[in-house]
Scaffold this motif. Structure first.
Motif, PDB file in Angstrom:
ATOM      1  N   GLY A 138       0.790  -1.214   0.000  1.00 52.35           N
ATOM      2  CA  GLY A 138       0.000   0.000   0.000  1.00 52.35           C
ATOM      3  C   GLY A 138       0.824   1.266   0.000  1.00 52.35           C
ATOM      4  N   GLY A 139       2.123   1.132   0.221  1.00 60.48           N
ATOM      5  CA  GLY A 139       3.004   2.282   0.273  1.00 60.48           C
ATOM      6  C   GLY A 139       3.474   2.732  -1.096  1.00 60.48           C
ATOM      7  N   SER A 140       4.399   3.710  -1.085  1.00 61.72           N
ATOM      8  CA  SER A 140       4.891   4.315  -2.317  1.00 61.72           C
ATOM      9  C   SER A 140       6.404   4.408  -2.309  1.00 61.72           C
ATOM     10  CB  SER A 140       4.310   5.724  -2.481  1.00 61.72           C
ATOM     11  OG  SER A 140       2.904   5.699  -2.539  1.00 61.72           O
ATOM     12  N   LEU A 141       6.969   4.386  -3.498  1.00 64.91           N
ATOM     13  CA  LEU A 141       8.398   4.614  -3.694  1.00 64.91           C
ATOM     14  C   LEU A 141       8.588   5.365  -4.999  1.00 64.91           C
ATOM     15  CD1 LEU A 141      10.166   1.212  -2.843  1.00 64.91           C
ATOM     16  CD2 LEU A 141      10.402   3.357  -1.590  1.00 64.91           C
ATOM     17  N   ARG A 142       9.733   6.067  -5.089  1.00 69.60           N
ATOM     18  CA  ARG A 142      10.104   6.690  -6.349  1.00 69.60           C
ATOM     19  C   ARG A 142      11.494   6.215  -6.735  1.00 69.60           C
ATOM     20  NH1 ARG A 142      11.813  12.879  -7.693  1.00 69.60           N
ATOM     21  NH2 ARG A 142      13.743  12.091  -6.775  1.00 69.60           N
ATOM     22  N   LEU A 143      11.616   5.730  -7.946  1.00 68.50           N
ATOM     23  CA  LEU A 143      12.916   5.357  -8.496  1.00 68.50           C
ATOM     24  C   LEU A 143      13.391   6.449  -9.445  1.00 68.50           C
ATOM     25  CD1 LEU A 143      12.323   1.583  -9.366  1.00 68.50           C
ATOM     26  CD2 LEU A 143      13.033   2.610  -7.203  1.00 68.50           C
ATOM     27  N   SER A 144      14.700   6.669  -9.455  1.00 68.66           N
ATOM     28  CA  SER A 144      15.301   7.654 -10.351  1.00 68.66           C
ATOM     29  C   SER A 144      16.427   7.006 -11.142  1.00 68.66           C
ATOM     30  CB  SER A 144      15.878   8.827  -9.551  1.00 68.66           C
ATOM     31  OG  SER A 144      14.899   9.446  -8.763  1.00 68.66           O
ATOM     32  N   CYS A 145      16.609   7.489 -12.357  1.00 72.66           N
ATOM     33  CA  CYS A 145      17.709   7.004 -13.191  1.00 72.66           C
ATOM     34  C   CYS A 145      18.245   8.178 -13.986  1.00 72.66           C
ATOM     35  CB  CYS A 145      17.223   5.906 -14.124  1.00 72.66           C
ATOM     36  SG  CYS A 145      18.472   5.334 -15.310  1.00 72.66           S
ATOM     37  N   ALA A 146      19.545   8.393 -13.886  1.00 71.65           N
ATOM     38  CA  ALA A 146      20.191   9.469 -14.627  1.00 71.65           C
ATOM     39  C   ALA A 146      21.253   8.872 -15.529  1.00 71.65           C
ATOM     40  CB  ALA A 146      20.818  10.469 -13.669  1.00 71.65           C
ATOM     41  N   ALA A 147      21.266   9.330 -16.764  1.00 69.53           N
ATOM     42  CA  ALA A 147      22.240   8.848 -17.733  1.00 69.53           C
ATOM     43  C   ALA A 147      23.295   9.918 -17.959  1.00 69.53           C
ATOM     44  CB  ALA A 147      21.554   8.519 -19.040  1.00 69.53           C
ATOM     45  N   LYS A 171      15.002  12.925 -22.060  1.00 67.22           N
ATOM     46  CA  LYS A 171      15.762  11.968 -22.847  1.00 67.22           C
ATOM     47  C   LYS A 171      17.044  11.496 -22.186  1.00 67.22           C
ATOM     48  CE  LYS A 171      12.883  11.442 -26.171  1.00 67.22           C
ATOM     49  NZ  LYS A 171      11.682  11.959 -25.518  1.00 67.22           N
ATOM     50  N   ASN A 172      17.357  11.953 -20.951  1.00 68.96           N
ATOM     51  CA  ASN A 172      18.473  11.331 -20.233  1.00 68.96           C
ATOM     52  C   ASN A 172      18.224  11.179 -18.735  1.00 68.96           C
ATOM     53  OD1 ASN A 172      18.806  13.933 -19.372  1.00 68.96           O
ATOM     54  ND2 ASN A 172      20.724  14.284 -20.441  1.00 68.96           N
ATOM     55  N   THR A 173      16.975  11.317 -18.321  1.00 64.60           N
ATOM     56  CA  THR A 173      16.576  11.088 -16.938  1.00 64.60           C
ATOM     57  C   THR A 173      15.184  10.471 -16.944  1.00 64.60           C
ATOM     58  OG1 THR A 173      17.781  13.077 -16.254  1.00 64.60           O
ATOM     59  CG2 THR A 173      16.238  12.130 -14.676  1.00 64.60           C
ATOM     60  N   VAL A 174      14.985   9.487 -16.084  1.00 64.70           N
ATOM     61  CA  VAL A 174      13.658   8.890 -16.014  1.00 64.70           C
ATOM     62  C   VAL A 174      13.342   8.539 -14.564  1.00 64.70           C
ATOM     63  CG1 VAL A 174      14.470   6.524 -16.468  1.00 64.70           C
ATOM     64  CG2 VAL A 174      12.125   7.171 -17.042  1.00 64.70           C
TER      65      VAL A 174
END
Length: 111
Positions: free
Chosen positions: A15-24, A71-74
């Motif tokens: 039921g909780g939340s998380l945020r994932l980050s990706c930087a190129a 186009k280089n972060t998601v």
């Protein structure tokens, strides 16, 4: 050399939340997104933002997960997490030559 650096995984209750980050590093991609692999299962698409800014989501995450970025972060915003979302999440990117993968970040959802 292209590197995809992920962050944001961890342990969360159902039921909780998380945020994932990706930087190129220093590259513009045609598409970026996320895949995941649970123990004993094949790697599967979670959400990928295409070159036309359309986003393809797995049916199992529609309405709960949102991918955004450029186009280089998601990013992957994960809400209403379920134990079956437990997996290693991989950042994915594609340019005109090939695909690239991050090292993976563990997401564990406890019931």
């Amino acid at each position: 050399q292209v590197q995809l650096v992920e962050s944001g995984g961890g342990l969360v209750q159902a039921g909780g939340s998380l945020r994932l980050s990706c930087a190129a590093s220093g590259r513009i991609f045609r598409s970026m997104g996320w895949y995941r692999q649970a123990p004993g299962k094949q790697r599967e698409l979670v959400a990928v933002i295409g070159s036309g800014d359309d986003t393809n989501y797995a049916d199992s995450v529609k309405g709960r997960f949102t991918a955004s970025g450029d186009k280089n972060t998601v990013y992957l915003y994960m809400n209403t997490l379920k134990p079956e979302d437990t997996a290693v999440y991989y950042c994915y990117a594609r340019d005109i030559f090939r695909e690239y993968w991050g090292q993976g970040t563990q997401v564990t959802v406890s019931s």
